[in-house]
Each structure stands twice: as structure tokens, then as C-alpha cells.
Design a protein around this motif. Structure first.
Motif, PDB file in Angstrom:
ATOM      1  N   GLU A   1       8.522  49.622 -10.233  1.00 19.21           N
ATOM      2  CA  GLU A   1       8.168  48.615 -10.469  1.00 19.21           C
ATOM      3  C   GLU A   1       8.633  47.598 -11.404  1.00 19.21           C
ATOM      4  OE1 GLU A   1       4.525  50.183 -12.260  1.00 19.21           O
ATOM      5  OE2 GLU A   1       4.247  52.153 -11.466  1.00 19.21           O
TER       6      GLU A   1
ATOM      7  N   THR B   1       5.238  41.568 -14.020  1.00 21.05           N
ATOM      8  CA  THR B   1       4.314  40.946 -14.192  1.00 21.05           C
ATOM      9  C   THR B   1       5.100  39.471 -14.048  1.00 21.05           C
ATOM     10  OG1 THR B   1       2.201  41.280 -13.606  1.00 21.05           O
ATOM     11  CG2 THR B   1       2.488  39.159 -12.795  1.00 21.05           C
ATOM     12  N   TRP B   2       5.709  39.517 -15.309  1.00 23.21           N
ATOM     13  CA  TRP B   2       6.545  38.070 -15.632  1.00 23.21           C
ATOM     14  C   TRP B   2       7.827  37.696 -14.245  1.00 23.21           C
ATOM     15  CZ3 TRP B   2      10.877  37.800 -18.066  1.00 23.21           C
ATOM     16  CH2 TRP B   2      11.564  38.538 -18.939  1.00 23.21           C
TER      17      TRP B   2
ATOM     18  N   SER C   1       8.538  39.229 -12.118  1.00 26.90           N
ATOM     19  CA  SER C   1       7.749  37.951 -10.158  1.00 26.90           C
ATOM     20  C   SER C   1       8.472  36.725 -10.686  1.00 26.90           C
ATOM     21  CB  SER C   1       6.494  39.225  -9.498  1.00 26.90           C
ATOM     22  OG  SER C   1       6.922  40.234  -9.897  1.00 26.90           O
TER      23      SER C   1
END
Length: 95
Positions: free
Chosen positions: A78, A81-82, A84
Motif C-alpha cells: 500500500e 495517496t500523497w 501517488s
């Protein structure tokens, strides 16, 4: 026989293809770029642009190292988000 020459001779059209390839390389090496002019050429030749590019590359390297280290420490696939979003931003900059 070992080496590239032996491999080329083993392919049915190897020598002919190798000669064509070398002629193509020689042709491409003989070409020269036209002089670049205009505002975009001045911008990409500027010191400021070079500094920005180096900083982005270093930031991208840092983010990649951080991401790899985090994934290894957490033994996870995993990603945050930042991270990505950062990778997308770097890709957009490079394009």
C-alpha cells in the motif's frame, strides 16, 4: 566462436542486417540539429531552467527513496495517496 560477430553470423540475415544498422547509425551521426531560436529555446537554455530541473530530479529521487523505504519497513504494497500524487506530478513535469 564467441562474441557478437558469431551471433550475427548465426542469424540468417545477420550480416546484411548488421551492415544496414551500421549505415543507419552512421547516417544519424552525420546529421546536425538546426540552431534553436525563440523564447522557448532561450527558456530551456537558461540557468534557472537547469536549476529547476535538477531540483525536481532530486526531489523525485528523494520521494522514490522514501517510498521504497516506507514500503520495506511496513512490508506492505500500500502506498500513501500523497506519494501517488507526487509521482503523477513528477511525470507531468517530465512530459
Amino acid at each position: 566462436p564467441h562474441g557478437l560477430g558469431a551471433m550475427v553470423r548465426q542469424v540468417p540475415c545477420g550480416e546484411r542486417c548488421a551492415k544496414r544498422f551500421l549505415k543507419s547509425v552512421e547516417f544519424l551521426e552525420s546529421l546536425s540539429e538546426p540552431p534553436r531560436t525563440g523564447c522557448l529555446a532561450r527558456f530551456t537554455s537558461s540557468t534557472a531552467f537547469a536549476i529547476v530541473v535538477v531540483c525536481v530530479i532530486l526531489a523525485n529521487t528523494s520521494v522514490t527513496i522514501y517510498e521504497a523505504d516506507t514500503l520495506i519497513q511496513n512490508q506492505s504494497t500500500e502506498t500513501f495517496t500523497w506519494l501517488s500524487i507526487a509521482e503523477l506530478a513528477f511525470s507531468a513535469f517530465y512530459v
